[in-house]
Design an enzyme around this catalytic site. Structure first.
Site, PDB file in Angstrom:
ATOM      1  N   GLY A  38      39.132  -0.056  12.215  1.00 38.90           N
ATOM      2  CA  GLY A  38      38.445  -1.059  11.399  1.00 38.90           C
ATOM      3  C   GLY A  38      37.707  -2.080  12.242  1.00 38.90           C
ATOM      4  N   HIS A  84      44.472   2.132   6.470  1.00 38.58           N
ATOM      5  CA  HIS A  84      44.933   0.794   6.103  1.00 38.58           C
ATOM      6  C   HIS A  84      46.012   0.937   5.032  1.00 38.58           C
ATOM      7  CE1 HIS A  84      41.875  -0.811   8.545  1.00 38.58           C
ATOM      8  NE2 HIS A  84      41.098  -1.394   7.659  1.00 38.58           N
ATOM      9  N   CYS A 113      36.825  -2.546   3.662  1.00 41.27           N
ATOM     10  CA  CYS A 113      37.809  -1.464   3.767  1.00 41.27           C
ATOM     11  C   CYS A 113      39.208  -1.910   3.352  1.00 41.27           C
ATOM     12  CB  CYS A 113      37.839  -0.927   5.195  1.00 41.27           C
ATOM     13  SG  CYS A 113      38.071  -2.210   6.441  1.00 41.27           S
TER      14      CYS A 113
END
Length: 361
Positions: free
Chosen positions: A188, A251, A158
């Site tokens: 995450g 992110h 990711c």
């Protein structure tokens, strides 16, 4: 009887498994018919097994609530019920490698969110807009596994989704050095603030294994197939720091780039906005129409405003400007559990179906 492909979710009770469940609700091509998890969840309904641990913003789909959870280790039993599986199991790397290949050997394609097979030489690790040609390595994997239709395909980490697509869009200008600092959401780690109260108002400057993945996985995506395996690219050289921040989803990356060929800012923005790939050409169900958006405002991208761009499948970029040490710097943002995890895997599966790799058994 539905003509949709029958899908199983391995590791269905965890956060990424739940994201698969929510993304696949009403999917035009795929239908979740089987959920599998650890032996402690097996035998319960999905609703019972998840209990109060449902982490999605949207309610649990009615269609899965009463599905009885199967034991993920009963490979033949699970495989007999589905055309292919998504894997989000929570095990050691060696256990994941073994069980995903066991599923493949039952002639059940495995599209994995896990990192265990990302460096297996004949397993494609694909961002569908960037390196769909890597699926061609599957034929060599099938020879190794002795399968006709079973294989493992994976999506990358990711953390790289907010900058690897950007650098791909700028490929013709030959990026040679990249410095990236990622500010990574707690989802995450499979957590919410309820699970991880010490993250409120906090930053943790270490995420185990993340910097190695962030530096090396883009090079594999940009690599070439040689002698039946994927050989990674040599350039650009990437160095990263990965930091956990008190954000639920999204992110963000602050990135510095040095190029061999010096582009203008206008050229770089034009390349971002024009960048598209096979998923857009084929109009796959989960494909964002606009893969990368460039935002002119100095205070964008922001998680609260931009993380759900294109239903979480698009990348947002801003603050592109010249730099005193490197050539340019920018900020990128991606949704880590949609584009970065389950959504990226669903898009891979859609492309695999469109290319004939996944079919009904």
């Amino acid at each position: 009887m539905s003509n949709k492909l029958r899908v199983g979710i391995l590791g269905a009770t965890g956060m990424v498994g739940q994201r698969f469940i929510s993304l696949l609700e009403n999917h035009p091509w795929f239908e979740v018919v089987t959920v599998a998890a650890s032996p402690r969840s097996a035998g319960k309904t999905y609703e019972e097994a998840v209990g109060d641990r449902w982490k999605m913003d949207t309610p649990m789909p009615e269609a899965v609530k009463k599905l009885v959870v199967l034991n993920v280790n009963e490979v033949e039993k699970v495989a007999s019920t589905v055309d292919f599986v998504f894997s989000a199991v929570d095990m050691s790397k060696d256990e994941i490698k073994k069980i995903e290949e066991e599923y493949a050997k039952t002639e059940t394609p495995v599209v994995s969110n896990n990192s265990a097979h990302r460096w297996t030489p004949d397993v494609p690790m694909v961002v569908p807009e960037i390196n769909p040609e890597h699926f061609e390595v599957i034929k060599y994997q099938k020879e190794r596994l002795g399968t006709k239709r079973g294989f493992v395909a994976v999506k990358p980490n990711c953390s790289i989704q907010s900058y690897a697509p950007v650098l791909t869009a700028w490929k013709e200008f030959e990026p040679v050095e990249v410095v990236a600092t990622t500010y990574q959401a707690i989802s995450g780690a499979g957590k919410t603030f309820k699970d991880w109260p010490e993250m409120v108002g906090n930053i943790i400057p270490f995420i185990g294994g993340e910097e190695e993945k962030s530096e090396l996985e883009p090079l594999r995506i940009w690599g070439k197939i040689e002698d039946g395996e994927i050989k990674r690219a040599e350039l650009p050289v990437i160095t990263t720091q990965c930091i956990r921040v008190p954000i639920l989803n999204g992110h963000t990356a602050a990135v510095f780039v040095k190029f061999n060929k010096k582009p203008t800012k206008e050229q770089l923005i034009e390349k971002l906005r024009a960048f598209r790939g096979v998923p857009q050409d084929l109009e796959l169900p989960s494909a964002p129409k606009q893969f990368i958006q460039y935002l002119e405002d100095d205070n964008r991208p922001q998680v609260q405003l931009d993380v759900d761009f294109e239903n979480g499948m698009g990348i947002s970029v801003g603050r592109l400007r010249e730099d005193k040490v490197y050539d340019y710097k920018f900020v990128g943002l991606s949704h880590n559990t949609v584009r970065g995890a389950a959504g990226g895997a669903v898009l891979c599966a859609e492309l695999l179906k469109a290319k004939g790799y996944i079919e009904a058994k």
